[in-house]
Design a protein around this motif. Sequence first.
Motif, short mmCIF file in Angstrom:
data_model
loop_
_atom_site.label_atom_id
_atom_site.label_comp_id
_atom_site.label_asym_id
_atom_site.label_seq_id
_atom_site.Cartn_x
_atom_site.Cartn_y
_atom_site.Cartn_z
N GLN A 41 3.90 55.99 -17.47
CA GLN A 41 2.98 54.87 -17.69
C GLN A 41 3.50 53.62 -17.01
O GLN A 41 4.60 53.14 -17.31
CB GLN A 41 2.82 54.62 -19.20
N GLU A 48 -2.70 42.89 -14.73
CA GLU A 48 -3.69 43.89 -15.13
C GLU A 48 -3.80 44.93 -14.02
O GLU A 48 -4.02 44.59 -12.86
CB GLU A 48 -5.06 43.24 -15.35
N THR A 49 -3.61 46.19 -14.39
CA THR A 49 -3.61 47.25 -13.38
C THR A 49 -4.57 48.38 -13.74
O THR A 49 -4.95 48.55 -14.90
CB THR A 49 -2.20 47.86 -13.21
N GLU A 50 -4.93 49.12 -12.72
CA GLU A 50 -5.75 50.33 -12.89
C GLU A 50 -5.15 51.41 -12.00
O GLU A 50 -4.90 51.17 -10.81
CB GLU A 50 -7.20 50.06 -12.52
N GLU A 51 -4.91 52.58 -12.56
CA GLU A 51 -4.28 53.66 -11.81
C GLU A 51 -5.32 54.58 -11.19
O GLU A 51 -6.37 54.84 -11.78
CB GLU A 51 -3.36 54.47 -12.73
N TYR A 52 -5.02 55.07 -9.98
CA TYR A 52 -5.92 55.95 -9.26
C TYR A 52 -5.18 57.20 -8.78
O TYR A 52 -3.99 57.14 -8.49
CB TYR A 52 -6.50 55.26 -8.03
N ASN A 63 -1.19 58.95 -5.42
CA ASN A 63 -1.27 58.10 -6.61
C ASN A 63 -1.14 56.63 -6.22
O ASN A 63 -0.34 56.29 -5.34
CB ASN A 63 -0.16 58.49 -7.58
N LEU A 65 -1.96 52.20 -7.51
CA LEU A 65 -2.27 51.20 -8.52
C LEU A 65 -3.06 50.05 -7.90
O LEU A 65 -2.76 49.63 -6.77
CB LEU A 65 -0.98 50.62 -9.12
N ARG A 66 -4.03 49.58 -8.65
CA ARG A 66 -4.76 48.39 -8.23
C ARG A 66 -4.38 47.26 -9.19
O ARG A 66 -4.58 47.37 -10.40
CB ARG A 66 -6.26 48.62 -8.25
N LYS A 68 -5.15 43.66 -10.43
CA LYS A 68 -6.40 42.91 -10.44
C LYS A 68 -6.19 41.40 -10.59
O LYS A 68 -5.44 40.94 -11.45
CB LYS A 68 -7.29 43.42 -11.57
N THR A 97 -1.90 38.34 -6.00
CA THR A 97 -2.85 38.13 -7.10
C THR A 97 -2.89 36.65 -7.48
O THR A 97 -3.94 36.16 -7.91
CB THR A 97 -2.49 38.99 -8.33
N ASP A 102 -6.90 40.96 -5.14
CA ASP A 102 -6.48 42.24 -5.71
C ASP A 102 -5.47 42.86 -4.76
O ASP A 102 -5.47 42.56 -3.55
CB ASP A 102 -7.67 43.20 -5.86
#
Length: 291
Positions: A41, A48-52, A63, A65-66, A68, A97, A102
């Motif tokens: 994790q 603030e992140t979002e995984e792809y 893999n 990470l974005r 934000k 950021t 982003d």
Amino acid sequence: MPLWLNILVLSLLVYLLISLLVYFLQDYILFKPEKLPPDFQFAYENQETEEYNVETRDGAVINGLRFKAKGPRGIVFYLKGNSKSIKGWGKFAVDFTRHGYDVLMVDYRGFGKSTGRRTQKAIKRDMQLIYNKIKEKVSEKYIILYGRSLGSGFAAKLASMNNPRMLILDAPYYSLSKVGKRYMPFMPLSLLLKFPMPTYKWLRYVACPIHIIHGTDDKLIPYRTSVKLSRIKPKQTTLYTVIGGGHKNLHAFESYHKMLSDIIKSRPKEVDLTGSSHEYAQSSKSSNEAN
């Protein structure tokens, strides 16, 4: 057999052995990956992140990470160096950021949670796939390509095949063959390297503004490398010099952050040279010159 012939044969055998070692072990020399378990994790303070996870056509998984920003003005596709994983590189996302961009970072094959056999062709294809995914959501005029060290070559290749807003190269190399020559000048690295990474060739086809940042005390990739690269497309290239900067510590210099801020906020514009000394800058040496 004469002594000189014995020495010659032995020398050739040693040379051949070294060549084979360079060819088969170069992946371990060039790349220093940190592997992460699939259930790892990511966590970053105040980010603030979002995984792809993106699957490639050969079944590998890339893999990323974005990171934000609030009300983003665009996105920076950050191509990292040759060590560790985005777990550690993610801390540098704040440098973008905080300016309202982003940031997308991905791990190359075999790094972090990314899988697949690592080759130069495969990584180039992976990065284009990710770039295409970005284009599905963001117009290219809002995309900034940022290549750091090893990533500078891949970033240059992407810029040569696409139309991002700008290309930023941080401590770039002319080619990995040239870097290797500094340490093994006697080896035919142009033939042995699986990752020649000819940044200089790819830069010739880049149409967007190019910004190069390099430290004067870089011992791994000398500052003169960026001077040489800046001459490939001089009209659209700007070279930024971090006095005293090394290869891994540019972020510790206030001047680096000022340069980065100026670059990100910059807008292409024509310079009016009317009435300037530009019109007689190429005057003949035989003409009288003021002292």
